[in-house]
Design an enzyme around this catalytic site. Structure first.
Site, PDB file in Angstrom:
ATOM      1  N   GLU A 267       0.834  -1.205   0.000  1.00 35.90           N
ATOM      2  CA  GLU A 267       0.000   0.000   0.000  1.00 35.90           C
ATOM      3  C   GLU A 267       0.868   1.254   0.000  1.00 35.90           C
ATOM      4  O   GLU A 267       1.796   1.381   0.797  1.00 35.90           O
ATOM      5  CB  GLU A 267      -0.895  -0.021   1.245  1.00 35.90           C
ATOM      6  N   LYS A 328      -9.497   1.177  -3.354  1.00 38.49           N
ATOM      7  CA  LYS A 328      -9.943   0.729  -2.039  1.00 38.49           C
ATOM      8  C   LYS A 328     -11.380   1.164  -1.778  1.00 38.49           C
ATOM      9  O   LYS A 328     -11.747   2.318  -2.009  1.00 38.49           O
ATOM     10  CB  LYS A 328      -9.015   1.301  -0.956  1.00 38.49           C
ATOM     11  N   CYS A 378      -5.042  -2.694   2.993  1.00 37.17           N
ATOM     12  CA  CYS A 378      -5.060  -2.380   4.420  1.00 37.17           C
ATOM     13  C   CYS A 378      -6.051  -3.284   5.150  1.00 37.17           C
ATOM     14  O   CYS A 378      -5.987  -4.494   5.030  1.00 37.17           O
ATOM     15  CB  CYS A 378      -5.366  -0.900   4.619  1.00 37.17           C
TER      16      CYS A 378
END
Length: 509
Positions: A267, A328, A378
């Protein structure tokens, strides 16, 4: 019993519940401690003496459990966010206390509804506890980190993952905890007790046999991996004079040198927007993946002030007209979006991320080397019901899942081990391998049975070279129903049991 003892036991049981999710000694989940600590709380709850006292004991247990689970949020707010230590402590305790109110409510409900039957009381307690877990996981964007089921990746209840998911595992653990709290040695003299134990043993054996039959199938060919772990210090990661040039140099060097079939950088491995990079940088480091026999998944922010920004993954593979893009979906409150009425709170911190746009649920997979590779970013792997949306079409379901993370926000803490356990549960639920590439750890490969096969030491800069075997074929029962109905069947179970118990009590009255 001394007046203070129930409160002390509830507090200690809550802290033990937190420790069960990742042992302070080695980071491993402790399934037996999760059940025992919840059984200790159940013992206290049964002797509460009233609904109000039951609610307060439930709140104390849950607040201790949750604060003991995600205490490392203090590091992100104080060490890296610049929030005063006292305010950071209050913020962590405030969040734990707020989420603990769900468990306070169901503890009071249990005191009111609990039937005399030991077996039924265990089911009622489990149903109510399930409702609290679901509420914590869904309401206010959801924060189910530390749900009880995550302690059972290695225990006997792991057989339930492919059928009922982590919340179903938590339901079973809660029922066992209450049954244990109410168990007495004379119970074993009754045939009913032995009959119940036999039913549970047969059910467990059947589920285990079913799981073994499902996992013992032919897998895909091995896919070689290079998982990059930059270990860029979090307090420097977005600084133009230190962390940014370090990240750009190290990742460029590794991307040019990697020889695996699939290379994954974590990320925001590239901590700048493409337009902020030196001209030609991104093209130079990704050029080799546009031709030849290698592919790349790269964490990078995208967008502009007009369209908005996304926390994204770009995928590069030979023959593509355009790079693959995953955005995301499940954003982190305060880090990636600011909840209404809380802008004053974020102004008190110096966090270099702001409001991002959300990607869609169930985005397409990255096709490479005969695999369908599904990225998540994440803590998105915390939400199995959202990952499950990708499994509705069995023919196009992912064969490999990939998590790209940066847990550097939380320092050298148990958050790394807890996040690894979360990924292991997703692998168990969907019976697909999970590959993890992170900034500071845990960079690892997890097979379709939830076993960690390769792992890089945390807080080291390096490359994990490993292999993974993708898996296709039929999806698990959990993947089938969660992809169609989400968590609705579990809500129905919890509410159905609670509602039926309430109606029965009313009839008796």
């Amino acid at each position: 019993m001394p007046a203070a003892l129930p409160w002390l036991l509830a507090l200690c049981a809550g802290l033990a519940q937190a420790a069960s999710l990742a042992s302070p000694l080695d980071g491993e989940p402790l399934w037996w401690l999760q059940i025992l600590s919840l059984a200790l709380f159940a013992h206290v709850l049964l002797r509460a003496g009233g609904a109000r006292r039951a609610a307060l004991l439930g709140w104390l247990f849950a607040t201790a459990w949750l604060a003991g689970t995600f205490w490392w949020l203090f590091i992100s707010m104080h060490t890296y966010g610049g929030l005063a230590a006292s305010l950071a402590v209050l913020a962590v305790l405030g969040l734990a206390a707020f989420l603990g109110s769900y468990y306070a409510a169901v503890s009071a409900c249990f005191w009111v509804l609990a039937p005399a039957s030991k077996a039924l009381s265990a089911i009622v307690f489990a149903a109510l506890w399930l409702l609290a877990e679901l509420a914590r996981g869904v309401w206010w964007t959801g924060f189910p980190w530390g749900a009880g089921g995550y302690a059972h990746a290695d225990g006997p209840l792991a057989v339930l993952a492919r059928v009922a998911g982590v919340y179903g595992m938590g339901f079973a653990a809660s029922a066992l905890a209450m049954a244990l709290a109410r168990w007495r040695a004379p119970d074993m003299r009754h045939a009913r007790w032995w009959g119940g134990a036999l039913v549970l043993a047969v059910a467990w054996a059947g589920l285990d046999a079913q799981r073994q039959a499902a996992v013992d199938v032919e897998e895909g060919r091995p896919l070689t991996l290079a998982l990059l772990q930059g270990n860029i210090p979090q307090d420097e990661k977005f600084q133009p004079g230190s962390g940014v040039p370090l990240a750009l140099h190290w990742y460029a060097e590794q991307l040019r040198a990697a020889d695996a079939a699939l290379v994954v950088a974590p990320e925001t491995a590239i901590p700048l927007l493409p337009q902020q990079l030196e001209p030609g940088y991104l093209e130079a480091v990704t050029q080799r993946y546009r031709h030849g026999d290698q592919a790349l998944l790269l964490g990078i922010p995208l967008g502009d002030i007009g369209r908005g920004y996304t926390n994204s993954v770009l995928g590069f593979a030979p023959g593509q007209a355009q790079p693959y893009q995953y955005d995301k979906h499940h954003l982190v409150p305060f880090g990636e979006f600011i909840p209404p009425f809380f802008r004053w709170f974020t102004r008190m911190m110096d966090i270099p991320l702001g409001d991002f746009n959300r990607g869609a649920v169930g985005q397409p997979s990255f096709a490479w080397a005969g695999e369908r590779i599904a990225p998540n970013i994440c803590y998105e792997d915390l939400f199995g019901e959202e990952i499950g949306a990708r499994f509705r079409d069995e023919a196009g379901a992912p064969t490999v899942m990939v998590n790209l993370s940066n847990i550097g926000w939380f320092g050298d803490s148990v958050a790394i081990d807890q996040h690894l356990a979360i990924s292991r549960l997703r692998a168990l639920e969907f019976e697909r391998p999970m590959v993890r590439a992170t900034n500071t750890g845990a960079t690892a490969v997890i097979d379709h049975q939830g076993r960690v096969t390769h792992r890089l030491a945390p807080y080291t800069r390096g490359v994990l070279r490993a292999e993974v075997r993708g898996r296709g074929g039929a999806v698990t029962p959990y993947a089938w129903w969660v992809s169609r109905w989400g968590l609705a069947p579990l809500w129905a179970l919890g509410l159905g049991v609670a509602g039926a118990t309430w109606l029965l009590r009313r009839r008796k009255v």
